[in-house]
Scaffold this motif. Structure first.
Motif, PDB file in Angstrom:
ATOM      1  N   ALA A 176       0.914  65.605 -90.160  1.00 36.11           N
ATOM      2  CA  ALA A 176       1.681  66.407 -91.119  1.00 36.11           C
ATOM      3  C   ALA A 176       2.497  67.500 -90.422  1.00 36.11           C
ATOM      4  O   ALA A 176       3.616  67.796 -90.841  1.00 36.11           O
ATOM      5  N   ALA A 177       1.954  68.094 -89.368  1.00 35.90           N
ATOM      6  CA  ALA A 177       2.692  69.149 -88.659  1.00 35.90           C
ATOM      7  C   ALA A 177       3.969  68.590 -88.026  1.00 35.90           C
ATOM      8  O   ALA A 177       4.996  69.276 -87.961  1.00 35.90           O
ATOM      9  N   ASP A 178       3.909  67.349 -87.582  1.00 34.06           N
ATOM     10  CA  ASP A 178       5.095  66.706 -87.005  1.00 34.06           C
ATOM     11  C   ASP A 178       6.153  66.482 -88.088  1.00 34.06           C
ATOM     12  O   ASP A 178       7.345  66.710 -87.859  1.00 34.06           O
ATOM     13  N   VAL A 179       5.713  66.041 -89.240  1.00 28.41           N
ATOM     14  CA  VAL A 179       6.637  65.838 -90.368  1.00 28.41           C
ATOM     15  C   VAL A 179       7.292  67.162 -90.731  1.00 28.41           C
ATOM     16  O   VAL A 179       8.518  67.235 -90.910  1.00 28.41           O
ATOM     17  N   THR A 180       6.508  68.215 -90.806  1.00 28.17           N
ATOM     18  CA  THR A 180       7.037  69.547 -91.126  1.00 28.17           C
ATOM     19  C   THR A 180       8.063  69.983 -90.092  1.00 28.17           C
ATOM     20  O   THR A 180       9.116  70.534 -90.429  1.00 28.17           O
ATOM     21  N   ARG A 181       7.803  69.711 -88.838  1.00 30.87           N
ATOM     22  CA  ARG A 181       8.723  70.107 -87.759  1.00 30.87           C
ATOM     23  C   ARG A 181      10.056  69.362 -87.872  1.00 30.87           C
ATOM     24  O   ARG A 181      11.121  69.963 -87.739  1.00 30.87           O
ATOM     25  N   VAL A 182       9.999  68.069 -88.131  1.00 34.38           N
ATOM     26  CA  VAL A 182      11.247  67.302 -88.272  1.00 34.38           C
ATOM     27  C   VAL A 182      12.016  67.784 -89.496  1.00 34.38           C
ATOM     28  O   VAL A 182      13.246  67.924 -89.445  1.00 34.38           O
TER      29      VAL A 182
ATOM     30  N   PHE B 229       5.810  57.894 -89.885  1.00 28.53           N
ATOM     31  CA  PHE B 229       6.217  59.271 -89.631  1.00 28.53           C
ATOM     32  C   PHE B 229       7.693  59.456 -89.960  1.00 28.53           C
ATOM     33  O   PHE B 229       8.083  60.385 -90.677  1.00 28.53           O
ATOM     34  N   ALA B 230       8.519  58.565 -89.442  1.00 28.01           N
ATOM     35  CA  ALA B 230       9.962  58.658 -89.698  1.00 28.01           C
ATOM     36  C   ALA B 230      10.245  58.591 -91.194  1.00 28.01           C
ATOM     37  O   ALA B 230      11.037  59.385 -91.717  1.00 28.01           O
ATOM     38  N   LYS B 231       9.590  57.679 -91.879  1.00 24.61           N
ATOM     39  CA  LYS B 231       9.792  57.541 -93.328  1.00 24.61           C
ATOM     40  C   LYS B 231       9.354  58.806 -94.062  1.00 24.61           C
ATOM     41  O   LYS B 231      10.062  59.301 -94.939  1.00 24.61           O
ATOM     42  N   ALA B 232       8.203  59.361 -93.694  1.00 22.32           N
ATOM     43  CA  ALA B 232       7.700  60.576 -94.336  1.00 22.32           C
ATOM     44  C   ALA B 232       8.632  61.764 -94.091  1.00 22.32           C
ATOM     45  O   ALA B 232       8.775  62.639 -94.951  1.00 22.32           O
ATOM     46  N   ALA B 233       9.270  61.781 -92.919  1.00 22.42           N
ATOM     47  CA  ALA B 233      10.169  62.890 -92.572  1.00 22.42           C
ATOM     48  C   ALA B 233      11.587  62.658 -93.081  1.00 22.42           C
ATOM     49  O   ALA B 233      12.428  63.551 -93.009  1.00 22.42           O
ATOM     50  N   GLY B 234      11.876  61.461 -93.582  1.00 25.36           N
ATOM     51  CA  GLY B 234      13.208  61.172 -94.112  1.00 25.36           C
ATOM     52  C   GLY B 234      14.248  60.902 -93.050  1.00 25.36           C
ATOM     53  O   GLY B 234      15.436  61.170 -93.262  1.00 25.36           O
ATOM     54  N   VAL B 235      13.816  60.392 -91.902  1.00 25.39           N
ATOM     55  CA  VAL B 235      14.740  60.064 -90.811  1.00 25.39           C
ATOM     56  C   VAL B 235      14.412  58.659 -90.316  1.00 25.39           C
ATOM     57  O   VAL B 235      13.468  58.037 -90.791  1.00 25.39           O
ATOM     58  N   ASN B 236      15.176  58.183 -89.342  1.00 22.96           N
ATOM     59  CA  ASN B 236      14.833  56.883 -88.775  1.00 22.96           C
ATOM     60  C   ASN B 236      14.077  57.067 -87.457  1.00 22.96           C
ATOM     61  O   ASN B 236      14.019  58.172 -86.907  1.00 22.96           O
ATOM     62  N   VAL B 237      13.510  56.007 -86.963  1.00 21.14           N
ATOM     63  CA  VAL B 237      12.694  56.053 -85.754  1.00 21.14           C
ATOM     64  C   VAL B 237      13.499  56.559 -84.560  1.00 21.14           C
ATOM     65  O   VAL B 237      12.994  57.318 -83.736  1.00 21.14           O
ATOM     66  N   GLU B 238      14.759  56.155 -84.474  1.00 18.82           N
ATOM     67  CA  GLU B 238      15.590  56.603 -83.346  1.00 18.82           C
ATOM     68  C   GLU B 238      15.803  58.112 -83.381  1.00 18.82           C
ATOM     69  O   GLU B 238      15.928  58.743 -82.327  1.00 18.82           O
TER      70      GLU B 238
ATOM     71  N   MET C 216      -1.517  66.735 -79.243  1.00 17.41           N
ATOM     72  CA  MET C 216      -0.974  67.437 -80.387  1.00 17.41           C
ATOM     73  C   MET C 216      -2.080  68.193 -81.078  1.00 17.41           C
ATOM     74  O   MET C 216      -3.231  67.833 -80.996  1.00 17.41           O
ATOM     75  N   GLU C 217      -1.675  69.176 -81.836  1.00 16.73           N
ATOM     76  CA  GLU C 217      -2.641  70.039 -82.483  1.00 16.73           C
ATOM     77  C   GLU C 217      -2.778  69.724 -83.959  1.00 16.73           C
ATOM     78  O   GLU C 217      -3.207  70.563 -84.729  1.00 16.73           O
ATOM     79  N   ASN C 218      -2.411  68.557 -84.377  1.00 14.54           N
ATOM     80  CA  ASN C 218      -2.394  68.248 -85.796  1.00 14.54           C
ATOM     81  C   ASN C 218      -3.777  68.033 -86.379  1.00 14.54           C
ATOM     82  O   ASN C 218      -3.997  68.268 -87.540  1.00 14.54           O
ATOM     83  N   GLY C 219      -4.693  67.560 -85.598  1.00 15.01           N
ATOM     84  CA  GLY C 219      -6.024  67.324 -86.099  1.00 15.01           C
ATOM     85  C   GLY C 219      -6.124  66.089 -86.984  1.00 15.01           C
ATOM     86  O   GLY C 219      -7.108  65.396 -86.971  1.00 15.01           O
ATOM     87  N   ASN C 220      -5.101  65.783 -87.736  1.00 10.22           N
ATOM     88  CA  ASN C 220      -5.152  64.674 -88.679  1.00 10.22           C
ATOM     89  C   ASN C 220      -3.997  63.715 -88.416  1.00 10.22           C
ATOM     90  O   ASN C 220      -3.222  63.411 -89.308  1.00 10.22           O
ATOM     91  N   GLU C 221      -3.880  63.244 -87.182  1.00  9.04           N
ATOM     92  CA  GLU C 221      -2.812  62.323 -86.830  1.00  9.04           C
ATOM     93  C   GLU C 221      -3.166  60.921 -87.286  1.00  9.04           C
ATOM     94  O   GLU C 221      -4.118  60.345 -86.795  1.00  9.04           O
ATOM     95  N   SER C 222      -2.386  60.410 -88.223  1.00 10.20           N
ATOM     96  CA  SER C 222      -2.680  59.064 -88.699  1.00 10.20           C
ATOM     97  C   SER C 222      -1.426  58.236 -88.924  1.00 10.20           C
ATOM     98  O   SER C 222      -1.524  57.083 -89.298  1.00 10.20           O
TER      99      SER C 222
END
Length: 144
Positions: A48-54, A13-22, A1-7
């Motif tokens: 963060a880029a993944d959260v933005t995408r979701v 991630f699911a919680k930050a994006a407002g969805v569930n893991v599934e 991934m190109e996020n650079g700051n994957e943590s």
């Protein structure tokens, strides 16, 4: 991934994006979200880029875009294909306008049926049930 700051773990991630893991896993299977590499037996991390995408996917879904249409929009996400994105949005707008017209016709028929119910006198059959059994009034009124 190109996020650079994957943590973020998948749960965070699911919680930050407002969805569930599934939902995350489903989007990965559909190709809407990349699955990060698993570093030497460690757990996958998201950024963060993944959260933005979701969030993008969820926003597009709320506007009525299908997952296939969203995949097309994601191909244009760099912002340099405005004409193509505009075309997809115009198509979705026409779909919504057609659905609104259909809903308006349905509302008119249902309003008539409810009014017929409230105005019936005596021992007559229930207007909505009779109308649905015949099917004629619904088709005739809905096609006007």
């Amino acid at each position: 991934m190109e996020n650079g700051n994957e943590s973020l773990t998948i749960g965070a991630f699911a919680k930050a994006a407002g969805v569930n893991v599934e939902t995350i896993r489903f989007y990965q299977r559909k190709g809407l979200l990349l699955e990060p590499e698993r570093p030497h037996g460690s757990i996958r991390r998201y950024g963060a880029a993944d959260v933005t995408r979701v969030r993008f996917v969820k926003s597009a879904q709320r506007l009525g875009f299908s997952l296939d249409e969203i995949a097309d929009l994601l191909k244009l996400e760099d912002g340099t294909h405005c004409d193509e994105a505009s075309s997809l949005a115009e198509h979705k707008l026409r779909d919504v306008q057609e659905k609104l017209a259909d809903l308006g016709r349905m509302e008119a028929v249902l309003t008539q049926l409810v009014c017929a119910c409230h105005s019936r006198k005596g021992n007559v059959s229930c207007p909505p049930i009779a109308s649905l059994q015949r099917g004629e009034e619904l088709r005739d009124t809905a096609s006007r």
